[in-house]
Design an enzyme around this catalytic site. Structure first.
Site, short mmCIF file in Angstrom:
data_model
loop_
_atom_site.label_atom_id
_atom_site.label_comp_id
_atom_site.label_asym_id
_atom_site.label_seq_id
_atom_site.Cartn_x
_atom_site.Cartn_y
_atom_site.Cartn_z
N ALA A 6 0.84 -1.21 0.00
CA ALA A 6 0.00 0.00 0.00
C ALA A 6 0.87 1.25 0.00
O ALA A 6 1.12 1.84 -1.06
CB ALA A 6 -0.94 -0.04 1.18
N ARG A 7 1.36 1.65 1.16
CA ARG A 7 2.25 2.80 1.25
C ARG A 7 3.20 2.60 2.42
O ARG A 7 2.81 2.07 3.48
CB ARG A 7 1.45 4.09 1.50
CG ARG A 7 0.76 4.67 0.27
CD ARG A 7 1.77 5.19 -0.77
NE ARG A 7 1.14 5.84 -1.91
CZ ARG A 7 0.83 5.25 -3.07
NH1 ARG A 7 1.12 3.96 -3.25
NH2 ARG A 7 0.27 5.94 -4.05
N GLU A 45 10.94 6.54 -0.75
CA GLU A 45 11.32 5.83 -1.98
C GLU A 45 12.04 6.79 -2.92
O GLU A 45 11.68 7.96 -2.98
CB GLU A 45 10.07 5.29 -2.68
CG GLU A 45 9.35 4.25 -1.87
CD GLU A 45 8.01 3.86 -2.48
OE1 GLU A 45 7.70 4.30 -3.61
OE2 GLU A 45 7.26 3.14 -1.82
N HIS A 57 8.24 -0.85 -5.66
CA HIS A 57 6.95 -0.18 -5.91
C HIS A 57 6.42 -0.50 -7.33
O HIS A 57 6.27 0.39 -8.16
CB HIS A 57 7.07 1.34 -5.71
CG HIS A 57 5.72 2.00 -5.49
ND1 HIS A 57 5.54 3.08 -4.67
CD2 HIS A 57 4.49 1.73 -6.00
CE1 HIS A 57 4.27 3.45 -4.68
NE2 HIS A 57 3.61 2.63 -5.49
#
Ligand code: DGY
Length: 321
Positions: free
Chosen positions: A239-240, A269, A287
């Site tokens: 997700a994050r 990131e 990602h």
């Protein structure tokens, strides 16, 4: 001839998406795919009517305040909108859209990859073979955690969480979930609802995060919550990064409190914490949740559908602010 609306496109998009952009808009593309600085973004938006960005561009309140008055819409090429200060956009009268639905399958596939990669030590095994360091087979070699029949806890039963719950049926997993509210039977996919996150944690041999990053979910998985998971649990995050206290995660992976983690997203990131690369029991992806040809095209078309609606005076389907 009426003037085409000017759309600033911040990253290189799939060819079919750019072809439609060029056909229908005065599109300011980014063929080099270079990353805009905040100043560069504001400058590039000089005569734009709309911006089509990715999550890689941060629309902070400061950046939004500096955007030229002509910018009326931010049509994201992402489902997540944590890179946009929605309140600041609303105050400035800029509408914001995202791209839900179209990436649920691809992201759930990535969650499956992370889950299996972490449990079955996919990263370690691949590295051994690739570096020709694989020397032998023995009964104790590369032994991991079996997935079949285990309990999976899903935090956030939105589109991706539900899709993942369906896909793990093939692994005979017993699915549990925590969500703001329980889903109706058809959507819940036979999963068991836990009104309290802590109750979900206690039954999660595997825990997969699928909620948006908001001030409320920041560090949702912290040391205290990790301590509530069964010994040797496996954590998955597609997700994050902001959902996880990375210090706590690294400590739990080091101590063996968690058997493993499968991660596609991180704080800061792409400059991830070096500890992650040093740990054997973490399966790492860069990602790539939505990174399939089909999905990346679909995300672009969905963002364009939103822009088309906006400029035609209709309500965009995916307006989030
Ligand atoms: C999303 O759509 O939110 C993905 O993380 C890519 O930005």
């Amino acid at each position: 001839m009426s003037r085409k609306s000017v759309v600033l496109v911040t990253r290189k998009l799939p060819d079919a998406v750019e072809a439609r952009l060029v056909r229908d808009y005065d599109a300011r593309l980014n063929p080099d795919d270079s990353l805009y600085t905040p100043d560069g973004l504001v400058a590039a938006a000089a005569d734009a009517d709309a911006i089509l960005p990715c999550h890689t561009e941060k629309f902070t309140a400061e950046v939004i305040a500096r955007l030229p008055a002509g910018v009326q819409a931010i049509a994201n090429y992402s489902v997540g909108v944590d890179h946009v200060d929605l309140r600041a956009a609303k105050e400035k009268g800029i509408i914001v859209t995202n791209t839900p639905d179209v990436l649920s399958d691809a992201t759930a596939e990535t969650a499956m990859l992370c889950l299996l990669g972490a449990a079955r030590r996919g990263g370690e095994g691949e590295a051994l073979v690739r570096t020709q360091a694989w020397k032998d087979w023995s009964p104790g070699f590369m032994v991991g955690t079996q997935v079949t029949g285990k309990r999976l806890g899903i935090v956030g039963m939105g589109r991706v969480g539900r899709t993942f719950a369906r896909k793990v049926q093939g692994l005979d997993m017993e699915v549990h979930y925590h969500n703001r509210r329980p889903l109706d039977a058809a959507q819940a996919c036979a999963a068991t609802y836990h009104a309290e996150l802590d109750d979900l944690l206690a039954v999660s041999d595997f825990l997969s995060l699928h909620c948006p990053a908001t001030p409320e979910t920041e560090n949702l998985l912290n040391a205290e919550r990790i301590a509530r998971l069964p010994q040797g649990a496996v954590v998955v995050n597609t997700a994050r990064g902001a959902l996880v206290d990375e210090d706590a995660l690294i400590a739990a992976l080091r101590s063996g409190r968690l058997a493993a983690a499968g991660l596609d997203v991180y704080r800061n990131e792409p400059n991830i914490r070096p500890e992650f690369s040093e740990l054997d029991n973490v399966f790492l992806l860069p990602h790539v949740g939505s990174a399939t040809h089909e999905t990346r095209d679909a995300m672009g078309f969905r963002a364009l559908d939103n822009l088309d609606a906006f400029f035609a005076g209709r309500a965009p389907r995916d307006r989030v602010a």
